[in-house]
Design an enzyme around this catalytic site. Structure first.
Site, PDB file in Angstrom:
ATOM      1  N   PRO A  38      31.836  47.249  46.424  1.00  0.00           N
ATOM      2  CA  PRO A  38      32.551  47.599  45.194  1.00  0.00           C
ATOM      3  C   PRO A  38      31.598  48.252  44.200  1.00  0.00           C
ATOM      4  CG  PRO A  38      33.062  45.355  45.880  1.00  0.00           C
ATOM      5  CD  PRO A  38      31.923  45.815  46.744  1.00  0.00           C
ATOM      6  N   CYS A  39      32.081  49.280  43.544  1.00  0.00           N
ATOM      7  CA  CYS A  39      31.268  50.004  42.557  1.00  0.00           C
ATOM      8  C   CYS A  39      32.197  50.396  41.423  1.00  0.00           C
ATOM      9  CB  CYS A  39      30.634  51.244  43.195  1.00  0.00           C
ATOM     10  SG  CYS A  39      29.449  52.096  42.138  1.00  0.00           S
TER      11      CYS A  39
END
Length: 474
Positions: A105-106
């Site tokens: 996740p970013c």
């Protein structure tokens, strides 16, 4: 024979620095470590391409249970990768792997406008863990997938630079749509492929069929939908012909993916069904999904459905949505049965509209999310089973989705119950057929790099070999 090359990787300092030499020539079957693996969509695709999955990590115990069930020979590590003890186990399990894959996740895309690097943002600590682990393990290649939003101006360049590890890797991003690679679902992903610089190879550029550019489901009027061609008419006509051919797997429609499961009924509670109760496969895609299936097929329970939803779905044509409802069908309650939150207007609210969408049998599905009502069947007034979600994601039928048997809250578990967890696991996955296409290209390139290294490292037959020491006492 395995040759170890302790090659320095420039620019790696501190916790990014590699700790030990890595096998440049590994076993004949290349090995993969999957980070942020979820249920294992990337791993399934790489396995189909001939890779060995040796380990994986995720924080969700339900996803870990699914991964462990389907990859029993791999080490499934469940926990937060940011914890030192978990990170240590992951790095230990990944020693000597050829490829690291994952989708961390970013979140903090907007920060680039403030001239700060996304890898330094606390919200992107999981992304940093991926980069850090690649730097420690020094695989021959890595694949990182993420949401298309990462391709926005400024972010793409930062991520590419981060992943290059100061020149240690050659990196290329690709924006791909799964429907262009034989998946019966439109699903865009940004995929970064990195090859270690000492391989001397250039990361691949993927193209696919480009069906999503040339074909589209178009609303021609209330209650009327059709697949239309666009752009290059010759190319579009050929793609439409391929889409309509049940024996062609380059472009696949929803009906070609699901028609043999037509007999599933709303409210079905049984999770398993003997394969003898399935219809005969009606497309090559269905035959592909059934390979390795033995006597049963799992994940075929179907959510219950209330009478108001059935009434509305009967008023929506295949491919249609809430815009096709008559005025009467937009009433919040039709039959008088009260369910869910009411609205002040007495009409359906905006939050309801996304749910009233029916697949079209003649084209691929739209992007599935993590909820059972994100797509309704094109023929029957019902939601899809987890198995049908999996078909639209290109998971083979022998792949079983499960949950951790422990009840109640667990570290990393998302609330919602077992059924929701299984839909979420499928909806969050990378389609295995897309992953397989990526894996095949990566395998070709690392094999080429290995071949070149053999020619460079191995002594030629003309070179004089050192004299063998004489035996003691000779």
């Amino acid at each position: 024979m395995v040759t170890q090359l302790a090659l320095p990787l420039p620019g790696l300092e501190g916790d990014m620095a590699p700790s030990a030499p890595v096998d440049f020539l590994s076993a004949q079957q290349p090995r993969v470590l999957d980070l942020f693996a979820g249920a294992g969509g990337l791993s399934q695709g790489f396995q189909q391409a001939g890779f060995e999955i040796v380990g994986a990590s995720d924080i969700d115990p339900d996803a870990c249970a699914t991964f462990a069930l389907n990859f029993p020979e791999a080490q499934a590590i469940c926990g937060d990768i940011r914890l030192p003890e978990v990170h240590e186990r992951i790095v230990e399990s990944g020693q000597g792997v050829d490829v690291v894959v994952g989708g961390p996740p970013c979140q903090a895309f907007s920060q680039v406008r403030n001239h700060s690097r996304i890898i330094d943002d606390p919200r992107n600590s999981l992304y940093r863990e991926f980069v850090k682990t690649v730097g420690e393990l020094r695989p021959l290649a890595f694949v990182m997938e993420n949401v298309p939003g990462m391709a926005q101006m400024g972010v793409l360049e930062q991520v590419k630079e981060d992943l290059e590890l100061s020149g240690a890797y050659n990196v290329r991003p690709n924006l791909l749509d799964a429907a262009d690679f034989g998946v019966p679902q439109a699903r865009k992903r940004l995929v970064f492929v990195g090859l270690r610089s000492d391989l001397g190879e250039t990361p691949p550029l993927f193209k696919g069929t480009e069906a999503t550019l040339h074909l589209a489901l178009v609303r021609q009027g209330k209650g009327k939908y059709a697949v239309e061609t666009r752009r290059d008419e010759v190319r579009a006509a050929a793609l439409l012909k391929a889409l309509e051919d049940p024996d062609n797997t380059t472009v696949v429609s929803a009906s070609q993916a699901l028609s043999d499961l037509w007999n599933l009924k709303a409210g079905r509670r049984e999770e398993v069904m003997p394969i003898g109760e399935m219809k005969e496969a009606e497309s090559e895609y269905q035959r592909l999904m059934r390979k390795q299936l033995e006597d049963k097929i799992w994940n075929v329970s179907v959510p219950r459905i209330n009478s108001d939803t059935v009434t509305r779905l009967k008023g929506i044509p295949a491919g249609g949505n809430h815009r096709d409802l008559t005025e009467a069908l937009t009433a919040r309650y039709i039959s008088g049965e009260k369910w869910g939150p009411s609205t002040d207007s007495g009409k359906l609210g905006r939050a309801h509209f996304y749910a009233y969408r029916r697949l079209h049998p003649g084209v691929w599905a739209w992007t599935l999310n993590t909820k059972a009502d994100s797509a309704y069947h094109y023929r029957m007034p019902r939601a899809l089973s987890v198995r049908e979600f999996a078909r639209l994601q290109s998971f083979p039928d022998h792949f079983v989705f499960t949950t951790d048997p422990r009840r109640g809250p667990l570290p990393g578990r998302i609330d919602g119950g077992q059924a929701h967890s299984r839909y979420r696991q499928v909806g969050n996955a990378v389609p295995p057929l897309l992953a397989e296409e990526i894996a095949q290209r990566v395998k070709t390139l690392i094999d080429a790099g290995r071949e070149q290294s053999v020619q460079t490292v191995a002594p030629s037959s003309s070179e004089k070999k050192p004299a063998r020491p004489a035996a003691a006492g000779a």
